[in-house]
Design a protein around this motif. Structure first.
Motif, mmCIF file in Angstrom:
data_model
loop_
_atom_site.group_PDB
_atom_site.id
_atom_site.type_symbol
_atom_site.label_atom_id
_atom_site.label_comp_id
_atom_site.label_asym_id
_atom_site.label_seq_id
_atom_site.Cartn_x
_atom_site.Cartn_y
_atom_site.Cartn_z
ATOM 1 N N PHE A 97 -17.147 -14.903 35.560
ATOM 2 C CA PHE A 97 -17.084 -16.214 34.925
ATOM 3 C C PHE A 97 -18.237 -16.290 33.937
ATOM 4 O O PHE A 97 -19.403 -16.240 34.330
ATOM 5 C CB PHE A 97 -17.207 -17.340 35.961
ATOM 6 C CG PHE A 97 -17.362 -18.708 35.341
ATOM 7 C CD1 PHE A 97 -16.267 -19.352 34.793
ATOM 8 C CD2 PHE A 97 -18.598 -19.332 35.289
ATOM 9 C CE1 PHE A 97 -16.402 -20.610 34.206
ATOM 10 C CE2 PHE A 97 -18.748 -20.585 34.712
ATOM 11 C CZ PHE A 97 -17.638 -21.221 34.168
ATOM 12 N N GLU A 98 -17.892 -16.332 32.654
ATOM 13 C CA GLU A 98 -18.917 -16.338 31.604
ATOM 14 C C GLU A 98 -19.901 -15.186 31.803
ATOM 15 O O GLU A 98 -21.123 -15.357 31.751
ATOM 16 C CB GLU A 98 -19.649 -17.684 31.564
ATOM 17 C CG GLU A 98 -18.749 -18.855 31.196
ATOM 18 C CD GLU A 98 -19.502 -20.166 31.100
ATOM 19 O OE1 GLU A 98 -20.691 -20.197 31.499
ATOM 20 O OE2 GLU A 98 -18.913 -21.144 30.625
ATOM 21 N N SER A 99 -19.359 -14.008 32.080
ATOM 22 C CA SER A 99 -20.130 -12.763 32.253
ATOM 23 C C SER A 99 -20.981 -12.749 33.511
ATOM 24 O O SER A 99 -21.799 -11.846 33.692
ATOM 25 C CB SER A 99 -21.030 -12.509 31.029
ATOM 26 O OG SER A 99 -20.259 -12.425 29.857
ATOM 27 N N LYS A 100 -20.814 -13.725 34.379
ATOM 28 C CA LYS A 100 -21.562 -13.765 35.639
ATOM 29 C C LYS A 100 -20.626 -13.405 36.786
ATOM 30 O O LYS A 100 -19.471 -13.822 36.827
ATOM 31 C CB LYS A 100 -22.181 -15.144 35.863
ATOM 32 C CG LYS A 100 -23.239 -15.517 34.829
ATOM 33 C CD LYS A 100 -23.821 -16.881 35.116
ATOM 34 C CE LYS A 100 -24.949 -17.204 34.133
ATOM 35 N NZ LYS A 100 -24.476 -17.271 32.753
ATOM 36 N N GLN A 101 -21.145 -12.638 37.739
ATOM 37 C CA GLN A 101 -20.318 -12.123 38.824
ATOM 38 C C GLN A 101 -20.085 -13.147 39.921
ATOM 39 O O GLN A 101 -21.011 -13.855 40.330
ATOM 40 C CB GLN A 101 -20.967 -10.884 39.434
ATOM 41 C CG GLN A 101 -21.023 -9.688 38.496
ATOM 42 C CD GLN A 101 -21.522 -8.443 39.186
ATOM 43 O OE1 GLN A 101 -22.015 -8.485 40.310
ATOM 44 N NE2 GLN A 101 -21.380 -7.302 38.528
ATOM 45 N N VAL A 102 -18.843 -13.203 40.382
ATOM 46 C CA VAL A 102 -18.480 -14.021 41.537
ATOM 47 C C VAL A 102 -17.782 -13.101 42.529
ATOM 48 O O VAL A 102 -16.674 -12.616 42.270
ATOM 49 C CB VAL A 102 -17.529 -15.184 41.147
ATOM 50 C CG1 VAL A 102 -17.196 -16.009 42.387
ATOM 51 C CG2 VAL A 102 -18.157 -16.057 40.075
ATOM 52 N N ARG A 103 -18.422 -12.834 43.647
ATOM 53 C CA ARG A 103 -17.791 -11.987 44.665
ATOM 54 C C ARG A 103 -16.604 -12.733 45.262
ATOM 55 O O ARG A 103 -16.728 -13.893 45.670
ATOM 56 C CB ARG A 103 -18.807 -11.626 45.752
ATOM 57 C CG ARG A 103 -19.879 -10.642 45.293
ATOM 58 C CD ARG A 103 -20.983 -10.499 46.320
ATOM 59 N NE ARG A 103 -21.706 -11.758 46.484
ATOM 60 C CZ ARG A 103 -22.585 -11.994 47.455
ATOM 61 N NH1 ARG A 103 -22.837 -11.058 48.356
ATOM 62 N NH2 ARG A 103 -23.204 -13.155 47.527
ATOM 63 N N SER A 104 -15.477 -12.065 45.275
ATOM 64 C CA SER A 104 -14.238 -12.714 45.677
ATOM 65 C C SER A 104 -13.453 -11.798 46.610
ATOM 66 O O SER A 104 -13.572 -10.570 46.530
ATOM 67 C CB SER A 104 -13.383 -13.039 44.444
ATOM 68 O OG SER A 104 -14.148 -13.705 43.462
#
Length: 292
Positions: free
Chosen positions: A10-17
């Protein structure tokens, strides 16, 4: 229940999913989301923020937070650690309590992630299109991405074959992978990562195109030999893994004899990719810019 961990951007930021195939829904790391919405680059600060917010929501009587799910996700040190996660419905409620100008864009992003997954389930080819777009955003070259995606397909065929042979435990998958890797490269996966100076980073995401090609040859050969010999269980599959790795080792030896240099390299692909902010100017239309 089959759960697959992925990294979403999201906007080059990582979200562990994590995708839960049984429930057919995504679960997102709450700490990652808190860090993004509050502009907390430090994970410890994000965890503290979530701890305070969680207690406040519990006092407000929001029960889903009381029984918050925990799943093992890959932490910054590369180890699997229990992490608070929430599905889209619960996360929407949590986001409402976080004052952030990114709240609405993040909600739209979550809806897009869900829609993309449903489309991918109906059309597996979209998985590769999404992966190509993600690697492209990170700055990898088209040549490297195409090679990497081929290795993903080869790996999937290999794990499917191991599953058919009765190999189902993750530890056994890792052991068989080590056998194949050591046969052609002379190093176990851990030794290979150390050689490249990697810690939590993915080894394959830091292989050169030729390293990826040889690794794919080793795994593809293992699949074909396994189909021919029909091994049962881990021990027999390990023998096949040795054979598959040796085929790639022979190919490596022939190439190195002609070039005079080692294919197994300490170079890391990530050292040569463009910064994320620079990749936005690349002349590449992956279709995502129209969606965002």
């Amino acid at each position: 229940m089959s759960q697959t961990e992925q990294i979403k951007l999201f906007e080059s930021k990582q979200v562990r999913s994590v995708w839960d195939s049984e429930k057919e829904e995504w679960f997102f790391s709450i700490v990652d989301v808190c860090g993004i919405l509050t502009d907390q680059p430090n994970s410890d600060l994000a965890r503290n923020y979530w701890k305070v917010l969680k207690h406040r929501l519990i006092k407000e009587g929001y029960e889903p937070v009381t029984n918050c799910n925990q799943l093992k996700l890959t932490a910054q040190d590369g180890k699997q650690r229990l992490t608070d996660v929430a599905n889209a419905e619960s996360l929407f409620r949590i986001i409402q309590s976080i004052p952030s100008k990114k709240a609405e864009p993040f909600k739209r992003w979550m809806a897009q992630v869900a829609a993309e997954r449903l489309n991918q389930m109906q059309n597996p080819e979209l998985n590769f299109e999404q992966a190509f777009a993600d690697y492209k955003r990170l700055g990898y070259s088209d040549k490297w991405i195409n090679q990497r995606l081929q290795t993903i397909q080869a790996r999937k065929e290999l794990t499917d074959e191991w599953d058919r042979a009765g190999v189902t435990e993750k530890q056994q998958y890792a052991a068989l992978t080590d056998i194949i890797t050591k046969e052609w490269s002379g190093k176990t996966t851990r030794q290979y990562k150390d050689f490249k100076g990697l810690k939590k980073e993915s080894l394959r995401d830091n292989m050169t195109t030729l390293e990826l090609a040889l690794n794919m040859v080793a795994e593809a050969a293992t699949v074909e030999i396994s189909k021919a010999e029909n091994p049962k269980g881990f021990v027999q599959s390990a023998k096949v893994a040795h054979k598959g790795g040796k085929i790639a080792a022979q190919t490596r030896a022939q190439i190195e004899a002609q070039t005079g240099r080692s294919i197994v390299s300490p170079e890391r692909t990530s050292d040569y990719i463009l910064p994320v902010e620079d990749t936005e100017a690349l002349p590449f239309d992956d279709g995502e810019s129209k969606k965002e």
